[in-house]
Motif scaffolding. Structure first.
Motif, mmCIF file in Angstrom:
data_model
loop_
_atom_site.group_PDB
_atom_site.id
_atom_site.type_symbol
_atom_site.label_atom_id
_atom_site.label_comp_id
_atom_site.label_asym_id
_atom_site.label_seq_id
_atom_site.Cartn_x
_atom_site.Cartn_y
_atom_site.Cartn_z
ATOM 1 N N ARG A 10 0.920 -1.431 0.151
ATOM 2 C CA ARG A 10 0.071 -0.169 -0.009
ATOM 3 C C ARG A 10 0.874 1.118 0.054
ATOM 4 O O ARG A 10 0.509 2.296 -0.127
ATOM 5 N N ILE A 11 2.211 1.121 0.215
ATOM 6 C CA ILE A 11 3.066 2.239 0.339
ATOM 7 C C ILE A 11 4.185 2.597 -0.666
ATOM 8 O O ILE A 11 4.382 1.709 -1.261
ATOM 9 N N ALA A 12 4.450 3.774 -0.943
ATOM 10 C CA ALA A 12 5.318 4.003 -1.877
ATOM 11 C C ALA A 12 6.701 4.150 -1.233
ATOM 12 O O ALA A 12 6.849 4.743 0.049
ATOM 13 N N PRO A 13 8.061 4.199 -1.610
ATOM 14 C CA PRO A 13 9.313 4.390 -0.995
ATOM 15 C C PRO A 13 9.317 5.979 -0.746
ATOM 16 O O PRO A 13 8.609 6.510 -1.478
ATOM 17 N N SER A 14 9.865 6.532 0.378
ATOM 18 C CA SER A 14 10.041 7.883 0.654
ATOM 19 C C SER A 14 10.623 8.484 -0.502
ATOM 20 O O SER A 14 11.555 8.260 -0.866
ATOM 21 N N ALA A 15 9.892 9.674 -1.099
ATOM 22 C CA ALA A 15 10.549 10.454 -2.116
ATOM 23 C C ALA A 15 11.558 11.302 -1.769
ATOM 24 O O ALA A 15 12.469 11.648 -2.331
ATOM 25 N N THR A 16 11.504 11.812 -0.430
ATOM 26 C CA THR A 16 12.476 12.762 0.109
ATOM 27 C C THR A 16 13.807 11.867 0.160
ATOM 28 O O THR A 16 14.908 12.242 -0.312
ATOM 29 N N VAL A 17 13.801 10.773 0.908
ATOM 30 C CA VAL A 17 14.812 9.825 1.032
ATOM 31 C C VAL A 17 15.342 9.362 -0.395
ATOM 32 O O VAL A 17 16.561 9.256 -0.588
ATOM 33 N N GLY A 18 14.352 9.104 -1.085
ATOM 34 C CA GLY A 18 14.927 8.375 -2.595
ATOM 35 C C GLY A 18 15.617 9.517 -3.437
ATOM 36 O O GLY A 18 16.617 9.089 -3.855
ATOM 37 N N VAL A 19 15.109 10.622 -3.435
ATOM 38 C CA VAL A 19 15.649 11.714 -4.379
ATOM 39 C C VAL A 19 17.234 12.094 -3.584
ATOM 40 O O VAL A 19 18.140 12.332 -4.397
ATOM 41 N N TYR A 128 3.658 11.013 5.964
ATOM 42 C CA TYR A 128 2.312 11.070 6.652
ATOM 43 C C TYR A 128 1.337 10.116 6.173
ATOM 44 O O TYR A 128 0.798 9.371 6.971
ATOM 45 N N PRO A 129 0.695 10.413 4.844
ATOM 46 C CA PRO A 129 -0.087 9.269 4.422
ATOM 47 C C PRO A 129 0.311 8.103 4.145
ATOM 48 O O PRO A 129 -0.785 7.027 4.341
ATOM 49 N N ASP A 130 1.447 7.771 3.796
ATOM 50 C CA ASP A 130 2.087 6.343 3.912
ATOM 51 C C ASP A 130 1.891 5.546 5.008
ATOM 52 O O ASP A 130 1.744 4.319 5.049
ATOM 53 N N ILE A 131 2.442 6.180 6.093
ATOM 54 C CA ILE A 131 2.367 5.765 7.377
ATOM 55 C C ILE A 131 0.811 5.312 7.658
ATOM 56 O O ILE A 131 0.524 4.241 8.085
ATOM 57 N N VAL A 132 0.001 6.307 7.443
ATOM 58 C CA VAL A 132 -1.317 5.866 7.607
ATOM 59 C C VAL A 132 -1.940 4.837 6.837
ATOM 60 O O VAL A 132 -2.514 3.560 7.429
ATOM 61 N N GLN A 133 -1.589 4.803 5.581
ATOM 62 C CA GLN A 133 -1.772 3.657 4.793
ATOM 63 C C GLN A 133 -1.352 2.194 5.213
ATOM 64 O O GLN A 133 -1.832 1.145 5.179
ATOM 65 N N PHE A 134 0.094 2.317 5.696
ATOM 66 C CA PHE A 134 0.372 1.226 6.085
ATOM 67 C C PHE A 134 -0.246 0.553 7.245
ATOM 68 O O PHE A 134 -0.189 -0.523 7.163
ATOM 69 N N CYS A 135 -0.768 1.490 8.086
ATOM 70 C CA CYS A 135 -1.643 0.886 9.251
ATOM 71 C C CYS A 135 -2.937 0.398 8.563
ATOM 72 O O CYS A 135 -3.779 0.029 9.547
ATOM 73 N N GLY A 136 -3.217 0.471 7.640
ATOM 74 C CA GLY A 136 -4.412 0.223 6.993
ATOM 75 C C GLY A 136 -5.601 1.220 6.999
ATOM 76 O O GLY A 136 -6.890 0.984 6.842
ATOM 77 N N ALA A 137 -5.475 2.250 7.664
ATOM 78 C CA ALA A 137 -6.477 3.507 7.627
ATOM 79 C C ALA A 137 -6.453 4.403 6.486
ATOM 80 O O ALA A 137 -5.506 3.970 5.512
ATOM 81 N N THR A 138 -7.182 5.198 6.487
ATOM 82 C CA THR A 138 -7.290 5.967 5.206
ATOM 83 C C THR A 138 -6.996 7.454 5.599
ATOM 84 O O THR A 138 -7.455 8.301 6.531
ATOM 85 N N PRO A 139 -6.048 8.142 4.799
ATOM 86 C CA PRO A 139 -5.710 9.344 4.870
ATOM 87 C C PRO A 139 -6.742 10.279 4.199
ATOM 88 O O PRO A 139 -7.124 9.852 3.050
ATOM 89 N N VAL A 140 -7.196 11.147 4.830
ATOM 90 C CA VAL A 140 -8.418 12.095 4.234
ATOM 91 C C VAL A 140 -7.407 13.350 3.895
ATOM 92 O O VAL A 140 -7.072 14.421 4.839
ATOM 93 N N ILE A 141 -7.339 13.637 2.791
ATOM 94 C CA ILE A 141 -6.470 14.790 2.280
ATOM 95 C C ILE A 141 -7.070 16.143 2.225
ATOM 96 O O ILE A 141 -8.155 16.237 1.403
ATOM 97 N N VAL A 142 -6.546 17.108 2.888
ATOM 98 C CA VAL A 142 -7.233 18.491 2.744
ATOM 99 C C VAL A 142 -6.383 19.473 1.958
ATOM 100 O O VAL A 142 -5.430 19.742 2.323
ATOM 101 N N GLU A 143 -6.879 19.709 0.843
ATOM 102 C CA GLU A 143 -5.943 20.602 -0.147
ATOM 103 C C GLU A 143 -6.121 21.903 0.373
ATOM 104 O O GLU A 143 -6.934 22.441 0.582
ATOM 105 N N CYS A 144 -4.573 22.577 0.535
ATOM 106 C CA CYS A 144 -4.341 24.016 1.004
ATOM 107 C C CYS A 144 -3.446 24.531 0.041
ATOM 108 O O CYS A 144 -2.256 24.378 0.261
ATOM 109 N N PRO A 145 -4.130 25.458 -0.902
ATOM 110 C CA PRO A 145 -3.162 25.824 -1.910
ATOM 111 C C PRO A 145 -2.424 27.050 -1.417
ATOM 112 O O PRO A 145 -2.695 27.621 -0.445
#
Ligand code: GLU
Length: 400
Positions: A10-19, A128-145
């Motif tokens: 359910r998760i992706a590798p961390s992009a910050t760590v990856g780049v 944040y969202p990946d940790i939540v997804q790893f736990c099987g829960a759902t991140p609810v993303i609130v867009e703040c432009p």
């Protein structure tokens, strides 16, 4: 049968760590790369923290410690919360972990079930969202432009809360935008939270000392002591004391949550590194005046990067109140062609182009949940930053 678990899938590798890792590899291969990818201050670890680590080794303080930290470090953390944030925690309300990311991971693992929701304002720190997804829960993303200063309004928070909401993740000053909530803005969110007693708050204060232009940081529990019994106040040694690789994070929160984290940690890392704990203890207890000097140095860098990016056609950058990131909107570059004839369709294309053409590593905005943009970490010297910004200017000028 699949080797990997549903959770890991359910998760992706961390992009910050990856780049950042990719930039280091290219450098090692001989490429002239400037990495603006990692949120890692270039300042040294304070001498007194270094000395404490050496002394701890000499004193044989190299055995297991209590799973969630030594009493000495817990007391140093308590004193820090009192000194910096005016919050009183009992020793039993403190946990020490292997970096701030581990604190957050533990808190989520210890509390989330399938079906739970976690409110995460975007742009968000990648994990944040990946940790939540790893736990099987759902991140609810609130867009703040950008035109909202990258900040969540009380109305947005109210609309995002459901009976399933377990946590709000609140990070101020923020990674990746540097946006920081004023006392009045925090007060607005607190009003909403008071109406929803089932919502817990994870206040990620890791950038608290890096604020600019007389901005006054306020920790959530400091502002609203009545929310203390459902807030985890997270912090760590990485950003303030440049101790990223030492991996010491910590938090204050209600005892049942702290107990649950200790149980989990006793079955995973056993304890955070004993030597790093001794160093973090000294860092927290030593003189703190250099923190303001470093914040001033970061402010000069922020102003430098804002002024140089301001000269680039196609980039729009909001002036941040804190942290050491800027998050330029690069919609003006999308659709343009590189000298090699490639079209820049996404912010990931923009980041790849900057790396391949001029050797500047930045992290694409898609990883932080608001595109098209990219994150620059300006935690490098002014000379390096100036060079990097000139390269970005050149790369953007070469687009048609
Ligand atoms: N927090 C830093 C960053 O965002 C370090 C890398 C990570 O853990 O994400 O760059």
């Amino acid at each position: 049968m699949s080797l990997t678990s549903k959770a890991i899938d359910r998760i992706a590798p961390s992009a910050t760590v990856g780049v950042n890792t990719r930039a280091a590899e290219l450098k090692a291969e001989g490429m002239n790369v400037i990495s603006l990818a990692a949120g890692e201050p270039d300042f040294p670890v304070p001498d007194f923290a270094q000395e404490a680590a050496i002394q701890a080794i000499r004193d044989g303080k190299s055995k297991y410690t209590a799973p969630d930290g030594t009493p000495e470090l817990k007391d140093a953390v308590r004193a820090k919360f009192k000194r910096d944030n005016g919050i009183d925690y009992d020793r039993s309300e403190i946990t020490i972990n292997v970096g701030g990311k581990h604190t957050i991971f533990n808190a989520m693992m210890a509390t989330l079930d399938v079906g739970d929701e976690v409110i995460v304002p975007a742009p968000y720190w990648v994990s944040y969202p990946d940790i939540v997804q790893f736990c099987g829960a759902t991140p609810v993303i609130v867009e703040c432009p950008a035109d909202a200063g990258f900040k969540m309004t009380p109305q947005q928070l109210e609309a995002a809360i459901t009976p399933k909401t377990k946590w709000l993740v609140f990070n101020s000053p923020s990674n990746p935008t540097g946006a920081a909530y004023t006392k009045a803005e925090v007060a607005g969110l607190v009003e909403v939270l008071r109406r929803h007693p089932h919502v817990w708050i994870l206040a990620d204060d890791i950038y608290e000392h890096i604020v600019y232009d007389d901005f006054e940081f306020v920790s959530l529990v400091q502002q609203a002591p009545d929310l203390k019994d459902r807030t985890l106040t997270v912090n760590g040694a990485s950003k303030a004391y440049s101790m990223t690789g030492w991996r010491i994070g910590f938090a204050g929160g209600p005892k049942p949550l702290i107990d649950a984290i200790r149980k989990l940690q006793s079955q995973s890392t056993t304890n955070p590194c004993a030597i790093a704990q001794a160093a973090a203890c000294a860092a927290l207890q030593g003189p703190q005046d250099f923190l303001a000097d470093r914040a001033r140095a970061f402010q000069e860098r922020r102003d430098l990067v804002l002024s140089m990016l301001g000269q680039v056609d196609g980039l729009k950058t909001v002036k941040p109140e804190g942290a050491f990131y800027v998050y330029p909107d690069c919609s003006g570059l999308i659709g343009k062609r590189t000298p090699d004839g490639k079209t820049l369709d996404t912010d990931e294309d923009v980041a790849t182009y900057l790396l391949e053409s001029e050797g500047v590593a930045v992290v694409h905005g898609a990883a932080f949940g608001l595109s098209p943009a990219f994150r620059i970490s300006y935690a490098v010297s002014s000379e390096v930053l100036e060079d990097a910004c000139e390269r970005i200017q050149r790369a953007c000028a070469a687009l048609t």
